[in-house]
Design an enzyme around this catalytic site. Sequence first.
Site, mmCIF file in Angstrom:
data_model
loop_
_atom_site.group_PDB
_atom_site.id
_atom_site.type_symbol
_atom_site.label_atom_id
_atom_site.label_comp_id
_atom_site.label_asym_id
_atom_site.label_seq_id
_atom_site.Cartn_x
_atom_site.Cartn_y
_atom_site.Cartn_z
ATOM 1 N N VAL A 43 0.824 -1.204 0.000
ATOM 2 C CA VAL A 43 0.000 0.000 0.000
ATOM 3 C C VAL A 43 0.861 1.258 0.000
ATOM 4 O O VAL A 43 0.437 2.321 -0.473
ATOM 5 C CB VAL A 43 -0.943 -0.017 1.227
ATOM 6 C CG1 VAL A 43 -0.172 0.119 2.532
ATOM 7 C CG2 VAL A 43 -2.028 1.050 1.120
ATOM 8 N N LYS A 44 2.101 1.164 0.478
ATOM 9 C CA LYS A 44 2.974 2.337 0.577
ATOM 10 C C LYS A 44 3.501 2.798 -0.781
ATOM 11 O O LYS A 44 4.115 3.864 -0.871
ATOM 12 C CB LYS A 44 4.128 2.054 1.543
ATOM 13 C CG LYS A 44 3.677 1.840 2.989
ATOM 14 C CD LYS A 44 3.012 3.081 3.552
ATOM 15 C CE LYS A 44 2.599 2.934 5.004
ATOM 16 N NZ LYS A 44 3.701 3.033 5.927
ATOM 17 N N ASP A 45 3.259 2.021 -1.837
ATOM 18 C CA ASP A 45 3.584 2.515 -3.177
ATOM 19 C C ASP A 45 2.804 3.797 -3.462
ATOM 20 O O ASP A 45 3.312 4.735 -4.086
ATOM 21 C CB ASP A 45 3.235 1.480 -4.248
ATOM 22 C CG ASP A 45 4.135 0.265 -4.222
ATOM 23 O OD1 ASP A 45 5.077 0.221 -3.409
ATOM 24 O OD2 ASP A 45 3.891 -0.664 -5.021
ATOM 25 N N GLY A 48 4.542 6.662 -1.472
ATOM 26 C CA GLY A 48 5.812 7.091 -2.044
ATOM 27 C C GLY A 48 5.624 8.014 -3.231
ATOM 28 O O GLY A 48 6.250 9.086 -3.316
#
Length: 308
Positions: A43-45, A48
Amino acid sequence: MKVVNCAAELIGNTPLMDVTPADVSEGVRLLAKLETENIGGSVKDRLGMHLVKRALEEGCLTKGGTVIEPTAGNTGIGLAIAAQHYGVSLIVTVPEKFSVEKQQLMQALGAEVVQTPTEEGMKGAIEQAEAIAQSLDNSYVPNQFDNPWNPEAYRPLAEELMEQVGGPIDEIVFGGGSGGTFTGVMSVLRETMPDVKGILVQPEGAGLVGEEQSYDIEGIGMGELRSFMDPKWIDAYEVVSDEEAFLMVKRLARTNALLVGSSSGAAMVAAIRRADRADSPKTIVTLFPDRAERYLQSNVFNRKVEKE
């Protein structure tokens, strides 16, 4: 599927999977958003890409500059993809005890990984990032844990959920580490679904929900609410033990062919609890933040949980 031109186009629009157990009450649906399917595996894509884009738009950074971030891994992987896309460099500061697989992935994507002493925890990683930033011109430390752009990154995720579910969502059952995903999604859903309940999942041992102790679930757990979090989004907490989370990771692999990390296991445990308590038809949505492959060295599928 259309031909894409870059990896950034493979972030978002992730699948929503029905993971409803067979023994819940009739009319109860449990749906899981598979953020594992983003190109960088988490999910942190989304975060970023958004943080770098906003930093460039606001003049905090210019092309050719350097992003510096203290991170245990997934945010670093997302930032590394974004750094490639936007033409900047990335330095991540990581406590050396954290997932070796994540550190290797960040390096493979072009990030410089600076390890900090395990005993200093994330505090040491933050201090190291700030020190590096002071020595470099055209550098920016996003600080995901105190950045209002963090929840902004997840507004599209909320919009995807509304479209995919195609009707009312009764409960959101999400883990919280930075709290950005939970906050971003709830703030959007409440605009059109004022009755949706927000359930924040925390590991047993997180200071936010009791006496602070060590725990093995990675990626979630807070000592206090972040500056961008509003308590009004949180209707209840669900506290999950290491043992419950790791057993669920194994179960999801064996019964649903889902290879996910321990924060996903914790979210599923909590979501099933909510489903078991339902006394009327209900749609419950949870989220699986990342893939299991980045935790293989820690034996994620057969983790022995030590009890004191």
